[in-house]
Design a protein around this motif. Structure first.
Motif, PDB file in Angstrom:
ATOM      1  N   LYS A 189       0.833  -1.202   0.000  1.00 22.82           N
ATOM      2  CA  LYS A 189       0.000   0.000   0.000  1.00 22.82           C
ATOM      3  C   LYS A 189       0.870   1.255   0.000  1.00 22.82           C
ATOM      4  CE  LYS A 189      -3.798   2.144   2.505  1.00 22.82           C
ATOM      5  NZ  LYS A 189      -4.696   2.045   3.661  1.00 22.82           N
ATOM      6  N   VAL A 190       1.899   1.237   0.837  1.00 18.65           N
ATOM      7  CA  VAL A 190       2.803   2.387   0.902  1.00 18.65           C
ATOM      8  C   VAL A 190       3.573   2.527  -0.403  1.00 18.65           C
ATOM      9  CG1 VAL A 190       4.862   3.309   2.035  1.00 18.65           C
ATOM     10  CG2 VAL A 190       3.009   2.343   3.409  1.00 18.65           C
ATOM     11  N   VAL A 191       4.125   1.428  -0.884  1.00 20.58           N
ATOM     12  CA  VAL A 191       4.934   1.465  -2.097  1.00 20.58           C
ATOM     13  C   VAL A 191       4.063   1.801  -3.304  1.00 20.58           C
ATOM     14  CG1 VAL A 191       6.384   0.093  -3.638  1.00 20.58           C
ATOM     15  CG2 VAL A 191       6.683  -0.083  -1.170  1.00 20.58           C
ATOM     16  N   PHE A 192       2.860   1.228  -3.352  1.00 19.49           N
ATOM     17  CA  PHE A 192       1.951   1.482  -4.470  1.00 19.49           C
ATOM     18  C   PHE A 192       1.600   2.961  -4.559  1.00 19.49           C
ATOM     19  CE2 PHE A 192      -2.351   1.709  -6.339  1.00 19.49           C
ATOM     20  CZ  PHE A 192      -2.070   1.158  -7.575  1.00 19.49           C
ATOM     21  N   SER A 193       1.459   3.574  -3.373  1.00 14.70           N
ATOM     22  CA  SER A 193       1.138   5.005  -3.376  1.00 14.70           C
ATOM     23  C   SER A 193       2.268   5.821  -3.999  1.00 14.70           C
ATOM     24  CB  SER A 193       0.848   5.501  -1.958  1.00 14.70           C
ATOM     25  OG  SER A 193       2.028   5.510  -1.182  1.00 14.70           O
ATOM     26  N   ARG A 194       3.451   5.192  -4.096  1.00 12.48           N
ATOM     27  CA  ARG A 194       4.592   5.847  -4.728  1.00 12.48           C
ATOM     28  C   ARG A 194       4.828   5.328  -6.141  1.00 12.48           C
ATOM     29  NH1 ARG A 194       7.262   5.951   0.839  1.00 12.48           N
ATOM     30  NH2 ARG A 194       6.839   8.114   1.380  1.00 12.48           N
ATOM     31  N   GLY A 195       3.951   4.429  -6.593  1.00 14.67           N
ATOM     32  CA  GLY A 195       4.012   3.976  -7.981  1.00 14.67           C
ATOM     33  C   GLY A 195       4.761   2.687  -8.249  1.00 14.67           C
ATOM     34  N   VAL A 196       5.189   1.963  -7.210  1.00 16.97           N
ATOM     35  CA  VAL A 196       5.925   0.711  -7.400  1.00 16.97           C
ATOM     36  C   VAL A 196       5.304  -0.350  -6.508  1.00 16.97           C
ATOM     37  CG1 VAL A 196       8.171  -0.429  -7.209  1.00 16.97           C
ATOM     38  CG2 VAL A 196       8.050   1.974  -7.854  1.00 16.97           C
TER      39      VAL A 196
END
Length: 65
Positions: free
Chosen positions: A53-60
């Motif tokens: 969730k955290v990484v996805f919010s940054r696009g990865v």
């Protein structure tokens, strides 16, 4: 009763009863280990989802649970 005792039936019964108690204890230990593993798996899935969730919010995206 004396005939059973003389024939060793009581001794065999006691030995089998002892083995049963030991196996029940082993089973209980294994059951507890399984519960611990299931909890760890749930925690792992939760952490992977949180990380994603955290990484996805940054696009990865790092991993799938």
């Amino acid at each position: 009763m004396r005939k059973l005792s003389d024939g060793g039936a009581f001794d065999e019964f006691r030995a089998l009863q002892k083995r049963l108690t030991e196996k029940q204890s082993e089973f209980s230990d294994i059951q507890q280990q399984l519960e611990n593993l299931m909890e760890l798996k749930e925690e792992r899935v939760y952490l992977i989802k949180a990380i994603n969730k955290v990484v996805f919010s940054r696009g990865v995206k790092l991993a799938n649970p």
